[in-house]
Design a protein around this motif. Structure first.
Motif, PDB file in Angstrom:
ATOM      1  N   UNK A 281     -74.016 -19.403 -74.034  1.00 28.32           N
ATOM      2  CA  UNK A 281     -73.211 -20.090 -75.056  1.00 28.32           C
ATOM      3  C   UNK A 281     -72.304 -19.119 -75.820  1.00 28.32           C
ATOM      4  N   UNK A 282     -71.387 -18.510 -75.090  1.00 25.63           N
ATOM      5  CA  UNK A 282     -70.521 -17.481 -75.685  1.00 25.63           C
ATOM      6  C   UNK A 282     -69.050 -17.888 -75.715  1.00 25.63           C
ATOM      7  N   UNK A 283     -68.732 -19.124 -75.340  1.00 28.34           N
ATOM      8  CA  UNK A 283     -67.330 -19.524 -75.228  1.00 28.34           C
ATOM      9  C   UNK A 283     -66.590 -19.392 -76.549  1.00 28.34           C
ATOM     10  N   UNK A 284     -67.100 -20.013 -77.602  1.00 25.90           N
ATOM     11  CA  UNK A 284     -66.417 -19.957 -78.897  1.00 25.90           C
ATOM     12  C   UNK A 284     -66.307 -18.512 -79.382  1.00 25.90           C
ATOM     13  N   UNK A 285     -67.378 -17.755 -79.191  1.00 27.94           N
ATOM     14  CA  UNK A 285     -67.383 -16.346 -79.608  1.00 27.94           C
ATOM     15  C   UNK A 285     -66.296 -15.553 -78.889  1.00 27.94           C
ATOM     16  N   UNK A 286     -66.166 -15.742 -77.585  1.00 30.17           N
ATOM     17  CA  UNK A 286     -65.177 -14.985 -76.807  1.00 30.17           C
ATOM     18  C   UNK A 286     -63.753 -15.400 -77.154  1.00 30.17           C
ATOM     19  N   UNK A 287     -63.538 -16.692 -77.359  1.00 25.08           N
ATOM     20  CA  UNK A 287     -62.203 -17.144 -77.762  1.00 25.08           C
ATOM     21  C   UNK A 287     -61.830 -16.564 -79.122  1.00 25.08           C
ATOM     22  N   UNK A 288     -62.771 -16.615 -80.054  1.00 17.66           N
ATOM     23  CA  UNK A 288     -62.503 -16.072 -81.394  1.00 17.66           C
ATOM     24  C   UNK A 288     -62.250 -14.566 -81.339  1.00 17.66           C
ATOM     25  N   UNK A 289     -63.010 -13.859 -80.497  1.00 17.66           N
ATOM     26  CA  UNK A 289     -62.823 -12.416 -80.383  1.00 17.66           C
ATOM     27  C   UNK A 289     -61.430 -12.091 -79.859  1.00 17.66           C
ATOM     28  N   UNK A 290     -61.005 -12.783 -78.806  1.00 14.09           N
ATOM     29  CA  UNK A 290     -59.671 -12.533 -78.243  1.00 14.09           C
ATOM     30  C   UNK A 290     -58.597 -12.762 -79.289  1.00 14.09           C
ATOM     31  N   UNK A 291     -58.722 -13.856 -80.034  1.00 11.81           N
ATOM     32  CA  UNK A 291     -57.733 -14.151 -81.072  1.00 11.81           C
ATOM     33  C   UNK A 291     -57.758 -13.108 -82.187  1.00 11.81           C
ATOM     34  N   UNK A 292     -58.952 -12.642 -82.546  1.00 14.45           N
ATOM     35  CA  UNK A 292     -59.044 -11.661 -83.631  1.00 14.45           C
ATOM     36  C   UNK A 292     -58.377 -10.347 -83.240  1.00 14.45           C
ATOM     37  N   UNK A 293     -58.501  -9.952 -81.971  1.00 14.57           N
ATOM     38  CA  UNK A 293     -57.829  -8.737 -81.514  1.00 14.57           C
ATOM     39  C   UNK A 293     -56.318  -8.919 -81.579  1.00 14.57           C
ATOM     40  N   UNK A 294     -55.850 -10.080 -81.106  1.00 19.69           N
ATOM     41  CA  UNK A 294     -54.415 -10.363 -81.170  1.00 19.69           C
ATOM     42  C   UNK A 294     -53.903 -10.284 -82.605  1.00 19.69           C
ATOM     43  N   UNK A 295     -54.633 -10.868 -83.547  1.00 21.44           N
ATOM     44  CA  UNK A 295     -54.193 -10.859 -84.939  1.00 21.44           C
ATOM     45  C   UNK A 295     -54.281  -9.468 -85.551  1.00 21.44           C
TER      46      UNK A 295
END
Length: 417
Positions: A281-295
């Motif tokens: 159950x890591x989908x939300x975590x991985x999406x949020x991580x990718x976005x946080x790096x972009x920001x």
């Protein structure tokens, strides 16, 4: 025609990709006796390990090799696979390196006068050796691939060409680094039903505040940061690249937007049995991580603009366009009509032919900016060889200049005027 090896050279360069050719350019200018050995044909990986719609992620203005910069008319664009091959072909023709194609090096050992190379064309002695074969040798497929049903076609990203090369039906892509994200997009644009199992890959915006993000980062000196200066140290050499694309003029890859359009997203793949795959159950975590790096990259660009007093348009920040309501735990391949799997799960280095003790416990070479502790043995063309920029053409050029300087000095070549 069978290649004829010299009995001995000052420098043997193994590999004729951009790194090997860049080193050869410098040695030609310095008059250092050398030969470039290539098991296939020069820069063949650009044809053999890229899919049909592949484009560079780095803009064309960053395509600089020693004595030869990008020579097209679209400096802000992104060369396709074929265009990169043609550009490298013109680079090779510009200085005519001493290249022997179709010569595979099968063994490298130390000798009294330097090194002995055993090749498919015979033996060669060299005072110095540059290993420029890159770091992506053996495609990695997780062991659980052996547990998938026999009828499911499995290919590694290195062997993927286009949607039409896979059987009809839905496709599962495993891995969301640059290759995985771009291949998922390629399949999605071709109208295929795509399931994507994410890893913890970061992402970057393609453009921000009026410029390509890579242009900002180059101006900021980010690509000049050495591996020793980075907070992660040598471990950074194993990091996954940020996903974005140069396709169709370049744009962001937003997996959330793909989900809105029907792509099914999952967390980390953990198991497979009886045709059913299971996910953490890591989908939300991985999406949020990718976005946080972009920001965070945007934060750095904002700070640079403010420090330098640059006039740049203000741009609204990203707002997630889709959030998973639940974490899918399983995928029944037959029920979902999945007929093929693309493993975008990376590569392992394979230096078994190098019989010299310069490797760590994971099989990676130990070096500093390409120079090993064994006198006369160098590596070139590896990601993070010296800096973050080492994986880009311009970074390869800088690394090649450093390695060639060390080679020429050891050879006693005169310093150029």
């Amino acid at each position: 025609m069978t290649a004829v090896l010299p009995e001995r050279v000052e420098v043997a360069i193994v590999g004729a990709g951009q790194a090997g050719l860049a080193a050869s350019w410098h040695l030609v200018q310095r008059g250092v006796d050398h030969v470039v050995l290539e098991r296939a044909t020069a820069f063949h990986d650009w044809q053999d390990r890229r899919w049909d719609a592949f484009t560079l992620v780095t803009p064309n203005f960053q395509c600089r090799l020693p004595g030869f910069a990008y020579d097209g008319d679209d400096t802000q664009g992104f060369m396709t696979r074929a265009e990169v091959g043609a550009w490298l072909g013109r680079y090779r023709a510009s200085f005519d390196p001493p290249l022997l194609e179709g010569v595979e090096v099968v063994g490298l050992t130390r000798a009294e006068d330097g090194f002995l190379l055993r090749t498919s064309a015979g033996e060669l002695r060299a005072a110095q050796v540059v290993i420029a074969t890159g770091g992506y040798h053996r495609p990695v497929v997780p062991p659980l691939g052996l547990r998938l049903p026999d009828g499911v076609v499995q290919v590694h990203s290195a062997d993927y060409r286009n949607a039409g090369s896979l059987p009809e039906g839905a496709v599962l892509v495993v891995g969301s680094g640059q290759s995985g994200a771009q291949i998922a997009e390629d399949l999605h644009l071709a109208g295929r039903r795509v399931h994507l199992a994410l890893g913890r890959a970061p992402r970057s915006a393609r453009r921000y505040r009026g410029r390509d993000c890579i242009a900002w980062l180059e101006e900021m000196g980010v690509y000049d940061v050495t591996v020793q200066q980075h907070a992660s140290g040598l471990a950074k050499r194993e990091s996954t690249n940020h996903y974005m694309t140069g396709r169709a003029g370049g744009h962001d890859i937003d997996l959330r937007a793909f989900a809105l359009e029907g792509m099914r997203l999952y967390g980390r793949l953990t198991d497979a049995s009886d045709g059913v795959l299971r996910f953490a159950p890591t989908l939300a975590q991985y999406l949020d991580h990718a976005d946080s790096v972009m920001e965070s990259i945007k934060n750095d660009i904002d700070a640079h603009i403010a420090r330098a007093g640059i006039q740049a348009p203000v741009e609204a920040r990203y707002s997630p366009v889709w959030v998973p309501e639940e974490e899918p735990a399983a995928l029944d391949l037959a029920a979902e009509g999945v007929t093929s799997v693309v493993w975008a799960t990376g590569f392992r280095p394979d230096y078994r032919w190098v019989e010299v003790g310069v490797f760590d416990g994971t099989g990676h070479p130990t070096h500093r900016a390409g120079e090993t502790d064994v006198p006369g043995l160098f590596f070139l063309g590896l990601p993070w060889l010296s800096t973050w920029g080492s994986g880009r053409f311009a970074g390869v050029a800088r690394d090649a200049a450093h390695v060639a300087e060390r080679l020429a000095a050891r050879a006693g070549a005169p310093v150029p005027a």
